[in-house]
Design an enzyme around this catalytic site. Structure first.
Site, PDB file in Angstrom:
ATOM      1  N   GLU A 189       4.179  -5.628   8.263  1.00 46.27           N
ATOM      2  CA  GLU A 189       2.831  -5.445   7.698  1.00 46.27           C
ATOM      3  C   GLU A 189       2.329  -6.714   7.011  1.00 46.27           C
ATOM      4  O   GLU A 189       1.143  -6.826   6.705  1.00 46.27           O
ATOM      5  CB  GLU A 189       2.829  -4.277   6.699  1.00 46.27           C
ATOM      6  CG  GLU A 189       2.994  -2.917   7.370  1.00 46.27           C
ATOM      7  CD  GLU A 189       2.998  -1.758   6.374  1.00 46.27           C
ATOM      8  OE1 GLU A 189       2.934  -0.611   6.815  1.00 46.27           O
ATOM      9  OE2 GLU A 189       3.077  -1.997   5.150  1.00 46.27           O
ATOM     10  N   HIS A 213      -1.294   4.159  10.236  1.00 47.88           N
ATOM     11  CA  HIS A 213       0.103   4.605  10.382  1.00 47.88           C
ATOM     12  C   HIS A 213       0.239   5.835  11.270  1.00 47.88           C
ATOM     13  O   HIS A 213       1.165   6.633  11.104  1.00 47.88           O
ATOM     14  CB  HIS A 213       0.698   4.925   9.016  1.00 47.88           C
ATOM     15  CG  HIS A 213       0.821   3.752   8.094  1.00 47.88           C
ATOM     16  ND1 HIS A 213      -0.250   3.191   7.451  1.00 47.88           N
ATOM     17  CD2 HIS A 213       1.905   3.033   7.703  1.00 47.88           C
ATOM     18  CE1 HIS A 213       0.160   2.176   6.696  1.00 47.88           C
ATOM     19  NE2 HIS A 213       1.459   2.055   6.842  1.00 47.88           N
ATOM     20  N   HIS A 218      10.044  -4.334   3.753  1.00 48.98           N
ATOM     21  CA  HIS A 218      10.492  -2.942   3.615  1.00 48.98           C
ATOM     22  C   HIS A 218      10.861  -2.356   4.961  1.00 48.98           C
ATOM     23  O   HIS A 218      10.343  -2.756   5.999  1.00 48.98           O
ATOM     24  CB  HIS A 218       9.496  -2.060   2.866  1.00 48.98           C
ATOM     25  CG  HIS A 218       8.139  -1.822   3.486  1.00 48.98           C
ATOM     26  ND1 HIS A 218       7.253  -2.819   3.800  1.00 48.98           N
ATOM     27  CD2 HIS A 218       7.508  -0.667   3.811  1.00 48.98           C
ATOM     28  CE1 HIS A 218       6.134  -2.302   4.267  1.00 48.98           C
ATOM     29  NE2 HIS A 218       6.258  -0.988   4.302  1.00 48.98           N
ATOM     30  N   HIS A 278       0.818  -1.225   0.000  1.00 50.54           N
ATOM     31  CA  HIS A 278       0.000   0.000   0.000  1.00 50.54           C
ATOM     32  C   HIS A 278       0.852   1.276   0.000  1.00 50.54           C
ATOM     33  O   HIS A 278       0.457   2.280   0.604  1.00 50.54           O
ATOM     34  CB  HIS A 278      -0.964  -0.027   1.188  1.00 50.54           C
ATOM     35  CG  HIS A 278      -0.282  -0.110   2.526  1.00 50.54           C
ATOM     36  ND1 HIS A 278      -0.742  -0.882   3.573  1.00 50.54           N
ATOM     37  CD2 HIS A 278       0.842   0.492   3.012  1.00 50.54           C
ATOM     38  CE1 HIS A 278       0.055  -0.747   4.605  1.00 50.54           C
ATOM     39  NE2 HIS A 278       1.026   0.090   4.289  1.00 50.54           N
TER      40      HIS A 278
END
Ligand code: DHB
Ligand code: FE
Length: 278
Positions: free
Chosen positions: A238, A59, A191, A12
């Site tokens: 995530e 977030h 990531h 995303h």
């Protein structure tokens, strides 16, 4: 009873929102990423889900470090989008499927998942961008957002997220409705946005994880959160959203399409579409 038609998972990265707004889908940087969604659009046209239950991670927009639920379920008639600082366009509100929200909440609490219920919930890029990717023209589904904390430690374990998914899947299937439900998980894959390892990507792990979701869905539950951070980066956790999604889509699945492209921004951008065969 409601039917689960399958699971969709995707990264995303906020920059995707900027690329969509500027029509960059055919640019060399973006094409291998956006082209990965074309077979899924065709599949969605065929199976036509009415509702999407979306596992995502906030977030720091709706929940900040002062109040951080481990699991939160939306129960609102609509979810307003806001941007927590990426400079991407704000999308119109997304409709909620309130009846399913409360059914899921009741079933989860009955099974000892002490969730936070949110009758108001701002949603960030992790919720809106995947909907835009799967339905670029207009979003035909009503939604139930389920937020898993991956921002502030301690995080829920991979095993617990998988179990949450299983309980959500059972709740969907016991919903007294003839609606067709797709489960979506957003985030990952490997990531890391901060610190010495910023830009870290682990392709072998990502590919193994994607494979495991098809035929050995509990594989990643062997890892602790710290092991997952080590293997996938601080934001790679995530992938818990992918695990919860597969928990909700039990049994045998057919791989409709998968795509893996590195990097998009700092992220190994993965996408899977799995059709439920059970
Ligand atoms: C990026 C990835 C994310 O998952 C996110 O939430 C924000 C930024 C990135 O790679 O730029
Ligand atoms: Fe993210």
């Amino acid at each position: 009873m409601a039917r689960i038609i399958g699971g969709l998972t995707t990264s995303h990265v906020p920059a995707i929102g900027g690329a969509i707004a500027r029509g960059l889908q055919q640019e060399p940087y973006w094409k291998p990423f956006f082209d990965g969604f074309l077979p899924v659009h065709a599949w969605l046209e065929e199976v036509k889900p009415d509702v999407a239950v979306v596992f995502y991670n906030d977030h720091g927009l709706n929940f900040f470090l002062d109040k951080m639920p481990t699991f939160a379920v939306g129960a609102a008639p609509e979810y307003r989008n806001s941007d927590e600082g990426w400079g991407i366009p704000t999308l119109p509100p997304i409709p909620g499927e309130v009846d399913l929200s409360w059914h899921v909440i009741e079933q989860l609490v009955a099974r000892d998942f002490d969730v936070t219920t949110c009758q108001e919930m701002l949603v960030d890029h992790a919720f809106t961008i995947p909907l835009k990717l799967f339905w670029p023209k207009s979003c035909p589904v009503k939604t139930v957002p389920i937020c898993i904390n991956t921002v502030q430690f301690p995080l829920p374990s991979a095993r617990r997220c998988y179990q949450l998914g299983q309980a959500v899947g059972e709740a969907i299937r016991s919903w007294d409705s003839d609606k067709r439900v797709v489960v979506i998980g957003t985030g990952g894959l490997s990531h890391q946005l901060d610190g010495e390892r910023a830009g870290f990507i682990n392709k072998p792990f990502d590919l193994k994880f994607m494979d495991s979701l098809v035929s050995d869905p509990e594989w990643a539950t062997q890892y602790s959160i710290h092991e997952l951070v080590e293997k996938t980066g601080t934001q790679g956790v995530e992938l818990l959203m992918w695990l919860a999604t597969r928990g909700a889509v039990p049994g045998f699945v057919r791989k409709v399409h998968t795509n893996y492209h590195i990097p998009i921004s700092n992220t190994a951008a993965g996408m899977m579409a799995l059709e439920c065969l059970d």
